[in-house]
Enzyme design. Structure first.
Site, PDB file in Angstrom:
ATOM      1  N   SER A   1       0.832  -1.204   0.000  1.00  0.00           N
ATOM      2  CA  SER A   1       0.000   0.000   0.000  1.00  0.00           C
ATOM      3  C   SER A   1       0.863   1.248   0.000  1.00  0.00           C
ATOM      4  O   SER A   1       0.348   2.344  -0.128  1.00  0.00           O
ATOM      5  CB  SER A   1      -0.939  -0.007   1.205  1.00  0.00           C
ATOM      6  OG  SER A   1      -0.235  -0.306   2.372  1.00  0.00           O
TER       7      SER A   1
ATOM      8  N   HIS B   1      -2.504  -3.393  -6.257  1.00  0.00           N
ATOM      9  CA  HIS B   1      -2.948  -2.989  -4.922  1.00  0.00           C
ATOM     10  C   HIS B   1      -4.452  -3.221  -4.779  1.00  0.00           C
ATOM     11  O   HIS B   1      -5.262  -2.513  -5.363  1.00  0.00           O
ATOM     12  CB  HIS B   1      -2.583  -1.499  -4.712  1.00  0.00           C
ATOM     13  CG  HIS B   1      -2.900  -0.992  -3.351  1.00  0.00           C
ATOM     14  ND1 HIS B   1      -3.150   0.333  -3.077  1.00  0.00           N
ATOM     15  CD2 HIS B   1      -3.004  -1.637  -2.160  1.00  0.00           C
ATOM     16  CE1 HIS B   1      -3.395   0.479  -1.794  1.00  0.00           C
ATOM     17  NE2 HIS B   1      -3.324  -0.700  -1.218  1.00  0.00           N
TER      18      HIS B   1
ATOM     19  N   GLU C   1      -5.520  -0.930  -7.843  1.00  0.00           N
ATOM     20  CA  GLU C   1      -4.592   0.088  -8.368  1.00  0.00           C
ATOM     21  C   GLU C   1      -3.444  -0.671  -9.024  1.00  0.00           C
ATOM     22  O   GLU C   1      -2.787  -1.485  -8.383  1.00  0.00           O
ATOM     23  CB  GLU C   1      -4.010   0.928  -7.211  1.00  0.00           C
ATOM     24  CG  GLU C   1      -4.686   2.247  -6.968  1.00  0.00           C
ATOM     25  CD  GLU C   1      -3.995   3.047  -5.869  1.00  0.00           C
ATOM     26  OE1 GLU C   1      -3.498   2.468  -4.871  1.00  0.00           O
ATOM     27  OE2 GLU C   1      -3.953   4.269  -5.991  1.00  0.00           O
TER      28      GLU C   1
ATOM     29  N   ASN D   1      -3.996   5.936  -1.190  1.00  0.00           N
ATOM     30  CA  ASN D   1      -3.586   6.315   0.166  1.00  0.00           C
ATOM     31  C   ASN D   1      -3.104   7.754   0.275  1.00  0.00           C
ATOM     32  O   ASN D   1      -3.092   8.319   1.359  1.00  0.00           O
ATOM     33  CB  ASN D   1      -2.542   5.339   0.685  1.00  0.00           C
ATOM     34  CG  ASN D   1      -3.219   4.055   1.138  1.00  0.00           C
ATOM     35  OD1 ASN D   1      -4.295   4.104   1.727  1.00  0.00           O
ATOM     36  ND2 ASN D   1      -2.626   2.924   0.826  1.00  0.00           N
TER      37      ASN D   1
HETATM   38  N1  CAA Z   1     -15.767 -11.540   1.875  1.00  0.00           N
HETATM   39  C1  CAA Z   1     -16.851 -11.652   1.091  1.00  0.00           C
HETATM   40  N2  CAA Z   1     -17.936 -10.840   1.212  1.00  0.00           N
HETATM   41  C2  CAA Z   1     -17.924  -9.916   2.187  1.00  0.00           C
HETATM   42  C3  CAA Z   1     -16.808  -9.745   3.046  1.00  0.00           C
HETATM   43  C4  CAA Z   1     -15.703 -10.610   2.857  1.00  0.00           C
HETATM   44  N3  CAA Z   1     -14.610 -10.502   3.611  1.00  0.00           N
HETATM   45  N4  CAA Z   1     -17.085  -8.711   3.899  1.00  0.00           N
HETATM   46  C5  CAA Z   1     -18.303  -8.256   3.578  1.00  0.00           C
HETATM   47  N5  CAA Z   1     -18.817  -8.965   2.552  1.00  0.00           N
HETATM   48  C6  CAA Z   1     -20.064  -8.736   1.839  1.00  0.00           C
HETATM   49  C7  CAA Z   1     -21.276  -9.042   2.660  1.00  0.00           C
HETATM   50  O1  CAA Z   1     -21.668 -10.395   2.536  1.00  0.00           O
HETATM   51  C8  CAA Z   1     -22.318  -8.093   2.058  1.00  0.00           C
HETATM   52  O2  CAA Z   1     -22.823  -8.653   0.848  1.00  0.00           O
HETATM   53  P1  CAA Z   1     -24.245  -8.162   0.204  1.00  0.00           P
HETATM   54  O3  CAA Z   1     -24.065  -6.722  -0.223  1.00  0.00           O
HETATM   55  O4  CAA Z   1     -24.420  -9.084  -0.963  1.00  0.00           O
HETATM   56  O5  CAA Z   1     -25.258  -8.305   1.269  1.00  0.00           O
HETATM   57  C9  CAA Z   1     -21.509  -6.872   1.692  1.00  0.00           C
HETATM   58  O6  CAA Z   1     -20.158  -7.316   1.570  1.00  0.00           O
HETATM   59  C10 CAA Z   1     -21.617  -5.817   2.749  1.00  0.00           C
HETATM   60  O7  CAA Z   1     -21.196  -6.392   3.993  1.00  0.00           O
HETATM   61  P2  CAA Z   1     -22.028  -6.304   5.360  1.00  0.00           P
HETATM   62  O8  CAA Z   1     -23.503  -6.242   5.081  1.00  0.00           O
HETATM   63  O9  CAA Z   1     -21.525  -7.341   6.288  1.00  0.00           O
HETATM   64  O10 CAA Z   1     -21.532  -4.960   6.020  1.00  0.00           O
HETATM   65  P3  CAA Z   1     -21.511  -3.519   5.444  1.00  0.00           P
HETATM   66  O11 CAA Z   1     -22.661  -3.214   4.564  1.00  0.00           O
HETATM   67  O12 CAA Z   1     -21.273  -2.691   6.650  1.00  0.00           O
HETATM   68  O13 CAA Z   1     -20.211  -3.498   4.527  1.00  0.00           O
HETATM   69  C11 CAA Z   1     -17.907  -3.184   4.143  1.00  0.00           C
HETATM   70  C12 CAA Z   1     -18.948  -3.847   5.016  1.00  0.00           C
HETATM   71  C13 CAA Z   1     -17.958  -3.807   2.751  1.00  0.00           C
HETATM   72  C14 CAA Z   1     -16.566  -3.451   4.780  1.00  0.00           C
HETATM   73  C15 CAA Z   1     -18.258  -1.651   4.044  1.00  0.00           C
HETATM   74  O14 CAA Z   1     -18.384  -1.110   5.316  1.00  0.00           O
HETATM   75  C16 CAA Z   1     -17.213  -0.873   3.303  1.00  0.00           C
HETATM   76  O15 CAA Z   1     -17.196  -0.829   2.082  1.00  0.00           O
HETATM   77  N6  CAA Z   1     -16.317  -0.207   4.063  1.00  0.00           N
HETATM   78  C17 CAA Z   1     -15.188   0.544   3.511  1.00  0.00           C
HETATM   79  C18 CAA Z   1     -14.072  -0.415   3.225  1.00  0.00           C
HETATM   80  C19 CAA Z   1     -12.893   0.280   2.691  1.00  0.00           C
HETATM   81  O16 CAA Z   1     -12.775   1.488   2.582  1.00  0.00           O
HETATM   82  N7  CAA Z   1     -11.893  -0.542   2.343  1.00  0.00           N
HETATM   83  C20 CAA Z   1     -10.633  -0.041   1.866  1.00  0.00           C
HETATM   84  C21 CAA Z   1      -9.678   0.024   2.999  1.00  0.00           C
HETATM   85  S1  CAA Z   1      -8.134   0.640   2.496  1.00  0.00           S
HETATM   86  C22 CAA Z   1      -7.316  -0.716   1.925  1.00  0.00           C
HETATM   87  O17 CAA Z   1      -7.758  -1.817   1.976  1.00  0.00           O
HETATM   88  C23 CAA Z   1      -6.000  -0.514   1.293  1.00  0.00           C
HETATM   89  C24 CAA Z   1      -4.947   0.214   1.962  1.00  0.00           C
HETATM   90  O18 CAA Z   1      -3.955   0.398   1.293  1.00  0.00           O
HETATM   91  C25 CAA Z   1      -4.956   0.708   3.334  1.00  0.00           C
END
Ligand code: CAA
Length: 283
Positions: A120, A141, A153, A191
């Site tokens: 990242s 990424h 990315e 990031n």
């Molecule tokens: N594997 C498979 N499916 C998953 C999952 C996983 N690990 N986690 C969640 N899901 C699915 C759920 O089954 C659900 O599916 P449906 O839409 O079909 O119902 C969907 O994703 C949404 O999950 P939840 O209903 O459990 O919970 P939510 O609606 O609160 O969503 C979330 C959870 C997807 C994490 C959402 O909160 C989100 O998008 N958050 C932001 C995440 C983000 O910004 N990620 C980037 C982080 S930065 C990074 O990764 C890189 C870096 O360099 C730092």
């Protein structure tokens, strides 16, 4: 270039998610880590996430079983990577560890193998130099949770070849992701924009502008972010956020990227977010 066999190094949160997505899209994946327990934990997470997809009817039971069947976990580094057309490296964000892995990959993989890093914030150009095969090194990424987030990315290092870039871009599309091309500058695009926002939210906590809950509510309800910046910081890991802010500060040299002292204090005290049980919230 025809990419068939894929190795993923590191069975942690990102590595197991990456292995999951490749296997779900029909690729044979060897998942490499140093200990059996890390591999077991990674496979168990994949199993749980697959069954979540089955429950949501995103995937059939048969497809979930076949996906798991395409993943071979192994602690053997050489046997895990020697036949790979593509290695996706998702080991800890630590320069010494990465350097060691790229030196070993240069020895153990086919000369034509593409080495993609899920880093990242570590420079792809620097990783290329470690591998002595810079034309084949690129950033891929992914975002957490990998099976859900559409973005990859694609980071072009200074010497990444056009062949490597085109093969990896096409592959990202093949596994249902939306690739975006970025050049190798600190924090890439994701990031460089996300972390200063999280850092600013932490300054708001430090200065008592509002509580963590209220800061997150502002961004969720006012800007339609799925998670507030402090909940997201806990989800990513506060140590990871700090290390990315340090990379931005050092790499760009502008004080607007200085990490918030409260972030540094929390990391020093061992409050790393979700993985340690405590960050801006308790888990
Ligand atoms: N594997 C498979 N499916 C998953 C999952 C996983 N690990 N986690 C969640 N899901 C699915 C759920 O089954 C659900 O599916 P449906 O839409 O079909 O119902 C969907 O994703 C949404 O999950 P939840 O209903 O459990 O919970 P939510 O609606 O609160 O969503 C979330 C959870 C997807 C994490 C959402 O909160 C989100 O998008 N958050 C932001 C995440 C983000 O910004 N990620 C980037 C982080 S930065 C990074 O990764 C890189 C870096 O360099 C730092």
């Amino acid at each position: 270039m025809n990419i068939q066999r894929i190795s993923v190094i590191g069975a942690g949160t990102m590595g197991n998610g990456i292995a999951h997505v490749f296997a779900q899209n029909g690729f044979s994946v060897s998942l490499v880590d140093v200990t059996e327990s890390a591999l077991q934990k990674g496979i168990e997470t994949i199993r749980q996430n697959l069954s979540r997809q089955v429950k949501k009817a995103v995937l059939s039971e048969a497809d979930a079983t076949a996906t798991l069947g395409r993943i071979t976990p192994t602690t053997g580094f050489v046997s895990g990577v020697e036949h790979a057309d593509l290695v996706v490296e998702a080991v800890a964000e630590n320069n010494d560890i990465k350097s060691q892995v790229y030196h070993s990959l240069a020895e153990a993989t086919k000369p034509s193998a593409i080495l993609a890093s899920n880093t990242s914030s570590i420079s792809i150009t620097w990783l290329g130099a470690q591998s002595k095969r810079a034309g084949n090194v690129i950033g891929m990424h992914f975002f957490n949770p990998v099976p859900v987030m559409k973005l990859v990315e694609i980071v072009r290092g200074y010497e990444t070849s056009d062949t490597t870039y085109q093969a990896v871009f096409a592959l990202a599309e093949k596994i249902g992701k939306s690739p975006v091309t970025v050049q190798d500058y600190p924090g890439f695009v994701s990031n460089r924009i996300l972390m200063p926002m999280i850092n600013e939210a932490i300054y708001c906590v430090m200065e008592g502008v509002a509580t963590p809950q209220d800061i997150d509510m502002v961004m969720r309800l006012g800007m339609a972010h799925p998670m507030g910046p402090l909940a997201l910081a806990d989800f990513i890991g506060l140590d990871v956020c700090l290390s990315i802010m340090d990379v931005l500060h050092r790499g760009i040299g502008d004080d607007k990227y200085r990490p918030c002292p409260l972030l540094r204090n929390m990391v020093t005290a061992g409050l790393l977010g979700k993985k340690s049980g405590k960050g801006f919230y308790s888990y």
